[in-house]
Design a protein around this motif. Structure first.
Motif, mmCIF file in Angstrom:
data_model
loop_
_atom_site.group_PDB
_atom_site.id
_atom_site.type_symbol
_atom_site.label_atom_id
_atom_site.label_comp_id
_atom_site.label_asym_id
_atom_site.label_seq_id
_atom_site.Cartn_x
_atom_site.Cartn_y
_atom_site.Cartn_z
ATOM 1 N N ILE A 118 -1.467 -2.392 2.132
ATOM 2 C CA ILE A 118 -0.613 -3.221 1.270
ATOM 3 C C ILE A 118 -1.144 -3.250 -0.161
ATOM 4 N N VAL A 119 -2.453 -3.370 -0.288
ATOM 5 C CA VAL A 119 -3.062 -3.474 -1.617
ATOM 6 C C VAL A 119 -3.033 -2.140 -2.361
ATOM 7 N N ASP A 122 1.998 0.699 -3.187
ATOM 8 C CA ASP A 122 3.129 -0.159 -3.553
ATOM 9 C C ASP A 122 4.289 -0.038 -2.571
ATOM 10 N N ARG A 125 4.265 -2.479 0.269
ATOM 11 C CA ARG A 125 4.154 -3.894 -0.087
ATOM 12 C C ARG A 125 5.529 -4.409 -0.511
ATOM 13 N N LEU A 127 7.569 -6.271 -2.822
ATOM 14 C CA LEU A 127 7.398 -6.692 -4.211
ATOM 15 C C LEU A 127 8.451 -7.705 -4.644
ATOM 16 N N GLY A 145 2.996 -11.476 -2.856
ATOM 17 C CA GLY A 145 3.574 -10.313 -2.194
ATOM 18 C C GLY A 145 2.660 -9.755 -1.116
ATOM 19 N N VAL A 146 1.358 -9.709 -1.400
ATOM 20 C CA VAL A 146 0.392 -9.204 -0.417
ATOM 21 C C VAL A 146 0.387 -10.100 0.827
ATOM 22 N N THR A 149 3.746 -9.838 2.832
ATOM 23 C CA THR A 149 3.842 -8.557 3.540
ATOM 24 C C THR A 149 2.915 -8.537 4.755
ATOM 25 N N LEU A 150 1.695 -9.028 4.580
ATOM 26 C CA LEU A 150 0.746 -9.055 5.687
ATOM 27 C C LEU A 150 1.259 -9.945 6.818
ATOM 28 N N ASN A 235 11.934 -0.655 -0.267
ATOM 29 C CA ASN A 235 11.549 -0.342 -1.642
ATOM 30 C C ASN A 235 12.296 0.860 -2.203
#
Length: 346
Positions: A118-119, A122, A125, A127, A145-146, A149-150, A235
């Motif tokens: 995730i980090v 992009d 993740r 956004l 966002g991180v 998503t996690l 995305n």
């Protein structure tokens, strides 16, 4: 022939071949690696008749990893990170199948791997979000966002793992997820999805005959594959869909997991406590198995088909899925007495 179609044909052959090899060698793999699921004594949760290899994950994850080498798949796609994460999470599930890890331990390691993806990537993740009726993006910068998503990826991992309790259930749903993502993802990823679809179809044949189970390695691998691909699809194609369209893909196992968490917490139990209170347990007790399997698969496929045919209707189909899910629970538990759980099926 367009390059994507030629590569997709290779993907079909590759995925089918890897899964067929795993299926034919399932007993040897299971016994050699100590990956056997043994039936419980009378009255237990595991109702299959004989020790069954937990090797289905080798087929689907192996097919996905091999397909990353096909021409064009890496275009606009972080193949190295995708491979690292799905293989790492597969290994976490494999260790659980072999040694029996605790739930916090599994989530710590799986969460750490997902956090890295995730980090660093992009495309993996979330956004921003955009729901039907919104005219502005709901931005999710930085830690928001991180974290979101996690939470979504770990929630999906838990939901898929909890859903894997009857033959054909997770593999069948994963085939539908593959078909949906073939429409939602860029064409460069079609060969990857073709390999995954072929592997799942071959594994389904072995699984329905009780020759192998996915195991935690398989359910964890499947959740990582489809979770990351769904975020990539969002995305890449948010202009043609809304956030609820992505949520709809995994709605059924997520709804069942949320119900179980609430139900068990109210009862004073841990959400991770094993039990026979999943949707598939109720359906099995009422109608046997695999008779209800097509109903569950239809409850996944038809709303998603509706959302594809009628853009912007995802919230309607999401609500309809929730209503149909609750109706199915009530129909199985209230309208008639249970038949009991036959030992001959899983």
């Amino acid at each position: 022939m367009p390059p994507e179609l030629a590569a997709s044909a290779l993907g079909l052959l590759l995925g089918a071949g890897i899964a067929l090899l795993v299926g034919l060698l399932a007993d040897r793999l299971g016994r050699g690696l100590g990956l056997l699921d043994h039936p419980d004594p009378a009255g237990g949760r595991k109702l299959h008749d004989r020790p069954t290899p937990l090797v289905g994950g080798f087929g689907v994850v192996g097919a996905a990893l091999a397909a990353l080498l096909l021409p064009g798949v890496g275009t606009g796609f972080a193949t190295q990170w995708f491979a690292l994460i799905i293989f790492g999470i597969f290994l976490v599930g494999l260790a659980d199948d072999r040694f029996g890890l605790t739930a916090p331990f599994r989530f710590l390691f799986a969460g750490g791997l997902l956090f890295l993806a995730i980090v660093r990537v992009d495309d993996f993740r979330i956004l921003f979000l955009l729901f039907a009726g919104q005219d502005r993006l709901l931005l999710m910068p930085g830690a928001l966002g991180v974290g979101f998503t996690l939470l979504c990826l770990l929630g999906l991992l838990n939901a898929v793992n909890m859903a894997d309790g009857k033959n054909g259930l997770v593999i069948g749903q994963a085939l539908i997820w593959t078909a949906i993502l073939m429409v939602r993802l860029p064409p460069e990823q079609l060969p990857l999805l073709a390999a995954i679809a072929a592997a799942l179809l071959v594994l389904l044949l072995f699984n329905m005959r009780g020759k192998l189970f996915l195991g935690d390695s398989g359910s964890y691998g499947v959740s990582a594959i489809f979770g990351l691909l769904a975020i990539k699809a969002w995305n890449s194609g948010f202009a043609d869909m809304r956030a609820e369209d992505i949520a709809l893909i995994f709605a059924l196992p997520v709804f069942d997991t949320l119900r179980l968490i609430v139900q068990r917490l109210i009862a004073g139990n841990s959400p991770f406590t094993p039990g026979r209170d999943h949707l598939h347990h109720y359906l099995h007790a009422r109608w046997g198995w695999p008779r209800p399997l097509p109903w569950i698969l239809a409850l996944v496929a038809l709303p998603n088909l509706g959302a594809l045919l009628l853009p912007g209707s995802g919230l309607f189909w999401l609500a309809l899925t929730a209503i149909a899910y609750l109706a199915l629970i009530l129909l199985a538990t209230v309208t008639a007495p249970a038949r009991g759980l036959p030992r001959a099926t899983r």
